[in-house]
Design a protein around this motif. Structure first.
Motif, PDB file in Angstrom:
ATOM      1  N   TRP A   1       0.719  -1.081   0.241  1.00  0.00           N
ATOM      2  CA  TRP A   1      -0.042   0.125   0.096  1.00  0.00           C
ATOM      3  C   TRP A   1       0.877   1.147   0.204  1.00  0.00           C
ATOM      4  O   TRP A   1       1.709   1.540   0.906  1.00  0.00           O
ATOM      5  CB  TRP A   1      -0.856  -0.063   1.041  1.00  0.00           C
ATOM      6  CG  TRP A   1      -2.004   1.164   1.205  1.00  0.00           C
ATOM      7  CD1 TRP A   1      -1.790   2.329   0.694  1.00  0.00           C
ATOM      8  CD2 TRP A   1      -3.325   1.053   2.103  1.00  0.00           C
ATOM      9  NE1 TRP A   1      -3.140   2.737   0.881  1.00  0.00           N
ATOM     10  CE2 TRP A   1      -3.857   2.096   1.689  1.00  0.00           C
ATOM     11  CE3 TRP A   1      -3.570   0.003   2.913  1.00  0.00           C
ATOM     12  CZ2 TRP A   1      -5.162   2.364   2.508  1.00  0.00           C
ATOM     13  CZ3 TRP A   1      -4.919   0.338   3.467  1.00  0.00           C
ATOM     14  CH2 TRP A   1      -5.635   1.610   3.262  1.00  0.00           C
TER      15      TRP A   1
ATOM     16  N   LEU B   1      -5.857  -2.900  -4.566  1.00  0.00           N
ATOM     17  CA  LEU B   1      -5.181  -3.599  -3.582  1.00  0.00           C
ATOM     18  C   LEU B   1      -5.794  -5.007  -3.572  1.00  0.00           C
ATOM     19  O   LEU B   1      -7.078  -5.094  -3.471  1.00  0.00           O
ATOM     20  CB  LEU B   1      -5.095  -3.443  -2.196  1.00  0.00           C
ATOM     21  CG  LEU B   1      -4.001  -2.041  -1.440  1.00  0.00           C
ATOM     22  CD1 LEU B   1      -4.206  -2.046  -0.007  1.00  0.00           C
ATOM     23  CD2 LEU B   1      -2.871  -2.269  -2.322  1.00  0.00           C
TER      24      LEU B   1
ATOM     25  N   ILE C   1      -0.123  -6.677   4.777  1.00  0.00           N
ATOM     26  CA  ILE C   1      -0.116  -5.385   4.130  1.00  0.00           C
ATOM     27  C   ILE C   1       1.279  -4.591   4.634  1.00  0.00           C
ATOM     28  O   ILE C   1       1.530  -4.411   5.689  1.00  0.00           O
ATOM     29  CB  ILE C   1      -1.211  -4.283   4.287  1.00  0.00           C
ATOM     30  CG1 ILE C   1      -2.585  -4.910   3.893  1.00  0.00           C
ATOM     31  CG2 ILE C   1      -0.783  -2.957   3.543  1.00  0.00           C
ATOM     32  CD1 ILE C   1      -2.540  -5.183   2.246  1.00  0.00           C
TER      33      ILE C   1
ATOM     34  N   PHE D   1       2.839  -0.863   4.427  1.00  0.00           N
ATOM     35  CA  PHE D   1       2.877   0.301   4.086  1.00  0.00           C
ATOM     36  C   PHE D   1       3.981   1.036   3.748  1.00  0.00           C
ATOM     37  O   PHE D   1       5.049   1.097   4.431  1.00  0.00           O
ATOM     38  CB  PHE D   1       2.198   1.121   5.394  1.00  0.00           C
ATOM     39  CG  PHE D   1       0.714   0.339   5.561  1.00  0.00           C
ATOM     40  CD1 PHE D   1      -0.412   0.895   4.786  1.00  0.00           C
ATOM     41  CD2 PHE D   1       0.698  -0.493   6.529  1.00  0.00           C
ATOM     42  CE1 PHE D   1      -1.543   0.260   5.262  1.00  0.00           C
ATOM     43  CE2 PHE D   1      -0.529  -1.309   6.879  1.00  0.00           C
ATOM     44  CZ  PHE D   1      -1.589  -0.798   6.184  1.00  0.00           C
TER      45      PHE D   1
ATOM     46  N   TRP E   1      -4.280  -8.190   7.446  1.00  0.00           N
ATOM     47  CA  TRP E   1      -5.295  -7.669   6.477  1.00  0.00           C
ATOM     48  C   TRP E   1      -6.343  -7.388   7.677  1.00  0.00           C
ATOM     49  O   TRP E   1      -7.208  -6.413   7.428  1.00  0.00           O
ATOM     50  CB  TRP E   1      -5.778  -8.577   5.340  1.00  0.00           C
ATOM     51  CG  TRP E   1      -6.965  -8.004   5.010  1.00  0.00           C
ATOM     52  CD1 TRP E   1      -8.318  -8.171   5.006  1.00  0.00           C
ATOM     53  CD2 TRP E   1      -6.881  -7.086   3.605  1.00  0.00           C
ATOM     54  NE1 TRP E   1      -9.090  -7.349   4.161  1.00  0.00           N
ATOM     55  CE2 TRP E   1      -8.176  -6.862   3.140  1.00  0.00           C
ATOM     56  CE3 TRP E   1      -5.776  -6.554   2.484  1.00  0.00           C
ATOM     57  CZ2 TRP E   1      -8.745  -6.140   2.199  1.00  0.00           C
ATOM     58  CZ3 TRP E   1      -6.225  -5.802   1.623  1.00  0.00           C
ATOM     59  CH2 TRP E   1      -7.500  -5.763   1.327  1.00  0.00           C
TER      60      TRP E   1
ATOM     61  N   LEU F   1     -10.648   1.604   2.566  1.00  0.00           N
ATOM     62  CA  LEU F   1     -10.456   0.415   1.692  1.00  0.00           C
ATOM     63  C   LEU F   1     -11.985   0.193   1.057  1.00  0.00           C
ATOM     64  O   LEU F   1     -12.904  -0.211   1.868  1.00  0.00           O
ATOM     65  CB  LEU F   1      -9.837  -0.893   2.181  1.00  0.00           C
ATOM     66  CG  LEU F   1      -8.450  -0.865   2.446  1.00  0.00           C
ATOM     67  CD1 LEU F   1      -8.368  -2.216   3.434  1.00  0.00           C
ATOM     68  CD2 LEU F   1      -7.726  -1.089   1.259  1.00  0.00           C
TER      69      LEU F   1
ATOM     70  N   VAL G   1      -8.059   2.117  -2.678  1.00  0.00           N
ATOM     71  CA  VAL G   1      -7.567   2.758  -1.376  1.00  0.00           C
ATOM     72  C   VAL G   1      -8.188   4.103  -1.313  1.00  0.00           C
ATOM     73  O   VAL G   1      -8.253   4.876  -2.627  1.00  0.00           O
ATOM     74  CB  VAL G   1      -5.801   2.905  -1.254  1.00  0.00           C
ATOM     75  CG1 VAL G   1      -5.326   1.379  -1.319  1.00  0.00           C
ATOM     76  CG2 VAL G   1      -5.432   3.635  -2.517  1.00  0.00           C
TER      77      VAL G   1
ATOM     78  N   PHE H   1      -4.610   7.008   3.190  1.00  0.00           N
ATOM     79  CA  PHE H   1      -3.574   6.359   3.675  1.00  0.00           C
ATOM     80  C   PHE H   1      -3.673   6.288   5.396  1.00  0.00           C
ATOM     81  O   PHE H   1      -4.324   7.633   5.767  1.00  0.00           O
ATOM     82  CB  PHE H   1      -2.204   6.934   3.410  1.00  0.00           C
ATOM     83  CG  PHE H   1      -1.175   6.085   3.576  1.00  0.00           C
ATOM     84  CD1 PHE H   1      -0.710   5.120   2.622  1.00  0.00           C
ATOM     85  CD2 PHE H   1       0.089   6.428   4.545  1.00  0.00           C
ATOM     86  CE1 PHE H   1       0.400   4.459   2.723  1.00  0.00           C
ATOM     87  CE2 PHE H   1       1.334   5.609   4.708  1.00  0.00           C
ATOM     88  CZ  PHE H   1       1.206   4.452   3.842  1.00  0.00           C
TER      89      PHE H   1
END
Length: 461
Positions: A379, A387, A393, A395, A412, A423, A436, A439
């Motif tokens: 991500w 995604l 995940i 980041f 997840w 999401l 996405v 953030f």
């Protein structure tokens, strides 16, 4: 599926594969996103297998030779090669619409064949370029209808291949089977298997279920041969007619194998159906071993297993402490990685044609030195992305530089609980993807960075 992917998984099970198929056009932002993914793939070239560029050259060479053979066989229509979809588009002829020749299965068969048999692959390719006209009435067609069991990805991604986009009806009718498989209909011709679309059913005046009932009757008549017993309580199909996997729709065939517990089946290939019992440890290991070989072959289907329940077929996985669990886990990860890889290539082409800068993140399987496995996705901050539903995940903040570590790592499920609004599920996509919407906050990232938990959440194979 990409041959490099198959080889890597076959050798290392899951070692950090670079599965995304890059589109022909890539903006600086998308190139940077792909480069960030690749930096996390520590073992993508460790096996010494051909690079993606090497394989693309092989695929392009195969396509050129296929075009040459089509011309030599008398094909005069315009032929366009779609390298991303790995297919040939043949122009219209005699007032009919054009044809599409999908090259992936032929290419895999070509690679798997000894040199003296490779010419036959091109001979078959030329025979399927134009499907024969279907009968005008259902009565005429009825005896040739057959049910086809394929991976759900096959049916779902057809809409991307025919450029109708996510969320629109698929070009051929089908019904889901246990979540990851699907059942469609085909007309079984002498040289070709032709999938039936909604127009044919409407012209014949029958519903999908009515046609499927007729097809199941035909399949039943072809299924009188006994199953092959691999061991007491473990069997495999004897048929090599493109419909072995379809026999799981016939309960009397499945019940023909006397098993311990509930029947468990795998359909790793269209010409292979494996049956054992849910309480048969040796049988589960035996069918998993056979399935691991079959999913590497051309025209493979799905490596995941199903158990027969009172409600029908449901997804099956052995208990974690079972000696068969590790192989079933390999089959699951392999199949999910392959499905996401194929979807990634189609989505990248879809967005490229629309001039949209959307990063289609890879689903990457990974195995550590203890043999424990996970799947992960990246991500990226500030990047419009889709995604996959991976187990972990990573980041990443590209602004921190090429060598910067992830700013957070989380499973997840934890991400979905805390950052669920970031999401958004994309309707009409299988395997599932999420767009996405920003953030995570610094507070959330700090928690995941300092205490990511046990990423593997498993005790090893």
């Amino acid at each position: 599926m990409m041959r490099t992917t198959r080889r890597l998984v076959g050798l290392t099970v899951v070692g950090a594969l670079g599965l995304a198929g890059c589109a022909g056009h890539s903006t600086p932002a998308l190139r940077e996103a792909h480069e960030t993914e690749e930096r996390l793939s520590e073992h993508s070239d460790a096996s010494g297998q051909p690079t993606s560029g090497d394989e693309q050259s092989e695929r392009d060479a195969f396509a050129r030779r296929a075009i040459e053979r089509l011309r030599a066989s008398g094909e005069t229509r315009d032929i366009q090669y779609d390298a991303t979809g790995f297919l040939l588009r043949l122009g219209p002829k005699d007032g009919n619409s054009g044809d599409t020749v999908f090259l992936s299965n032929f290419f895999d068969e070509y690679l798997a064949s000894p040199p003296e048999q490779r010419d036959e692959v091109f001979a078959r390719l030329t025979r399927v370029r134009t499907m024969p006209a279907l009968p005008k009435t259902f009565a005429e067609a009825r005896s040739k209808l057959m049910p086809v069991v394929r991976g759900r990805t096959f049916f779902e991604q057809l809409r991307l291949v025919v450029k109708s986009g996510p969320g629109t009806p698929v070009p051929i009718p089908w019904k889901p089977l246990s979540g990851f498989l699907g059942v469609g209909l085909a007309f079984d011709g002498p040289d070709t298997l032709q999938y039936l679309g909604p127009d044919e059913l409407a012209r014949w005046g029958v519903s999908f279920d009515q046609a499927l009932d007729a097809a199941l009757g035909n399949l039943r008549q072809r299924s009188t041969e006994k199953l092959v017993q691999l061991a007491p309580g473990t069997c495999e199909s004897p048929w090599e007619d493109n419909y072995a996997s379809s026999r799981l729709l016939l309960e009397e065939v499945v019940r023909g194998c006397k098993v311990q517990g509930a029947p468990v089946v795998l359909a790793p290939h269209r010409d292979l159906l494996l049956i054992t019992g849910s309480e048969d440890e040796d049988g589960l290991r035996r069918v998993a071993s056979r399935a691991l070989q079959a999913v590497m072959a051309p025209r493979a289907l799905d490596g995941r297993a199903m158990r027969l329940s009172p409600e029908g077929w449901v997804t099956f996985m052995p208990e974690r402490l079972s000696n068969a669990w590790a192989d079933f886990r390999k089959l699951e990860l392999f199949t999910r990685a392959r499905d996401y890889s194929e979807q990634t290539q189609q989505l990248e082409k879809h967005f490229e044609e629309r001039g949209e800068d959307v990063f289609v993140a890879s689903f990457t399987p990974y195995q550590d030195e203890r043999g424990r496995s996970i799947s992960y996705a990246v991500w990226l901050k500030g990047v419009d992305a889709l995604l996959p539903k991976a187990e972990v995940i990573f980041f990443m903040d590209p602004a921190l530089g090429d060598e910067a570590p992830p700013v957070g790592i989380a499973r997840w499920d934890e991400v979905a609980k805390v950052a669920g609004k970031l999401l958004a599920p994309v309707n009409g996509l299988y395997p599932e993807r999420y767009r996405v919407q920003g953030f995570p906050t610094e507070e959330q990232l700090a928690r995941w960075q300092n205490d990511p938990g046990d990423l593997f959440d498993e005790d090893g194979p």
